[in-house]
Design an enzyme around this catalytic site. Structure first.
Site, PDB file in Angstrom:
ATOM      1  N   ARG A   1      -2.723  -7.701 -20.785  1.00 26.51           N
ATOM      2  CA  ARG A   1      -3.625  -7.168 -21.812  1.00 26.51           C
ATOM      3  C   ARG A   1      -2.910  -6.305 -22.838  1.00 26.51           C
ATOM      4  O   ARG A   1      -3.402  -6.097 -23.929  1.00 26.51           O
ATOM      5  CB  ARG A   1      -4.754  -6.364 -21.162  1.00 26.51           C
TER       6      ARG A   1
ATOM      7  N   ASP B   1      -9.684   0.797 -24.607  1.00 27.40           N
ATOM      8  CA  ASP B   1     -10.085   0.771 -23.201  1.00 27.40           C
ATOM      9  C   ASP B   1     -10.425   2.142 -22.663  1.00 27.40           C
ATOM     10  O   ASP B   1      -9.915   3.140 -23.133  1.00 27.40           O
ATOM     11  CB  ASP B   1      -8.913   0.311 -22.332  1.00 27.40           C
TER      12      ASP B   1
ATOM     13  N   PRO C   1       0.814  -1.219   0.000  1.00 23.16           N
ATOM     14  CA  PRO C   1       0.000   0.000   0.000  1.00 23.16           C
ATOM     15  C   PRO C   1       0.848   1.271   0.000  1.00 23.16           C
ATOM     16  O   PRO C   1       0.346   2.353  -0.253  1.00 23.16           O
ATOM     17  CB  PRO C   1      -0.834  -0.101   1.284  1.00 23.16           C
TER      18      PRO C   1
ATOM     19  N   GLU D   1       1.979  -7.928   8.912  1.00 26.17           N
ATOM     20  CA  GLU D   1       1.902  -6.478   9.082  1.00 26.17           C
ATOM     21  C   GLU D   1       2.825  -5.757   8.106  1.00 26.17           C
ATOM     22  O   GLU D   1       2.681  -4.590   7.841  1.00 26.17           O
ATOM     23  CB  GLU D   1       2.278  -6.095  10.514  1.00 26.17           C
TER      24      GLU D   1
HETATM   25  N1  ADE Z   1      -0.851  -5.153  -0.218  1.00 26.01           N
HETATM   26  C1  ADE Z   1      -1.746  -4.779   0.703  1.00 26.01           C
HETATM   27  N2  ADE Z   1      -2.492  -3.764   0.263  1.00 26.01           N
HETATM   28  C2  ADE Z   1      -2.045  -3.460  -0.992  1.00 26.01           C
HETATM   29  C3  ADE Z   1      -2.403  -2.525  -1.972  1.00 26.01           C
HETATM   30  N3  ADE Z   1      -3.371  -1.629  -1.773  1.00 26.01           N
HETATM   31  N4  ADE Z   1      -1.726  -2.519  -3.135  1.00 26.01           N
HETATM   32  C4  ADE Z   1      -0.731  -3.390  -3.343  1.00 26.01           C
HETATM   33  N5  ADE Z   1      -0.342  -4.316  -2.459  1.00 26.01           N
HETATM   34  C5  ADE Z   1      -1.001  -4.357  -1.291  1.00 26.01           C
END
Ligand code: ADE
Length: 256
Positions: free
Chosen positions: A153, A168, A88, A115
């Site tokens: 793709r 697309d 994330p 985590e």
């Molecule tokens: N792992 C956990 N959340 C994620 C996300 N939003 N994008 C990529 N990998 C992740």
């Protein structure tokens, strides 16, 4: 194109990779996905891949040794290709990023769990970090599948249609126009008359205007960078104020 995926859960990939377009791409030798279980490189008696965080706090952290060992065993110490960590904290994954990655012959995807992952992996092994959105998944596996799917793709011949990914949403910088197929009337809802007219000039204009209108309603931010003609701009200038449409409510990202 070859993908090497490093994960603690290789089994979750198979059902998706063995369906539909990606399966066909693999059978035709266009895409190869090799799955590697990081646990196979955890050499202690119990094959432990995680440990408590230094400094305390909840959750477990993925240990660096099995990850380095796995990636270096497969890619070599010099790393044969970029190593992307799905996280994330990564840079946002977009249409443009997918198209760029599709230029590469070989890519490694590292899926985090627990985590987090020991920071030394991020600093000294990983070459790029990618996030598929502003939310936290329980692991990087789904994100890796998203990346594989979106990148594949763009590879020549993966999509049956020679226009491929060019039509697309996002390729033109706009959202796509709506699609219809038979029957011409379903539960009293009719297909727009123009699509049945056979008049290709009118159809193209209708599609362009639908794409512009949809983008204006749902993703006005895209209009800042989309290539627009004078006719496009005139059409947009004639649209009613944005908040009046139902579309807008349904797609408002800040709606509760
Ligand atoms: N792992 C956990 N959340 C994620 C996300 N939003 N994008 C990529 N990998 C992740």
């Amino acid at each position: 194109m070859r993908f090497d995926v490093f994960t603690l859960f290789p089994d979750v990939f198979q059902p998706y990779l063995q369906a539909s377009i990606l399966q066909r791409a693999a059978q035709r030798g266009l895409v190869e996905v090799r799955l590697h279980n990081i646990r196979d490189w955890a050499y202690d008696r119990h094959h432990v891949t995680d440990d408590e965080p230094y400094g305390g706090g909840g959750g477990m952290v993925m240990k660096p040794e099995p990850i380095f060992a796995a990636v270096e065993a497969v890619l070599g110490a010099e790393l044969a290709c970029p190593v992307i960590l799905l996280s994330p904290q990564g840079r946002p994954f977009t249409h443009g990023v997918a198209r760029q990655l599709a230029e590469l012959p070989h890519l490694a995807l590292l899926c985090g769990r627990y985590e987090g992952i020991d920071e030394r992996v991020c600093q000294h092994l990983v070459t790029d970090e990618i996030s598929i959105g502003d939310y936290v998944l329980t692991g990087g596996e789904l994100a890796a599948l998203v990346v594989i799917d979106a990148v594949a793709r763009f590879l020549p011949e993966v999509l049956g249609d020679p226009q491929g990914a060019q039509d697309d949403s996002y390729a033109s910088g706009l959202l796509e126009y709506p699609h219809y197929t038979r029957p011409p009337e379903f539960r009293g809802w009719s297909v727009p008359e123009v699509l049945l007219s056979g008049d290709h000039v009118r159809i193209e204009r209708w599609r362009r205007e639908q794409a512009l209108q949809r983008t204006w309603q749902r993703r006005p931010d895209l209009l800042d960078s989309a290539p627009l003609s004078e006719a496009d701009r005139r059409f947009l200038a004639g649209l009613p104020p944005r908040n009046s449409g139902e579309d807008q409510e349904a797609h408002d990202p800040d709606a509760p």
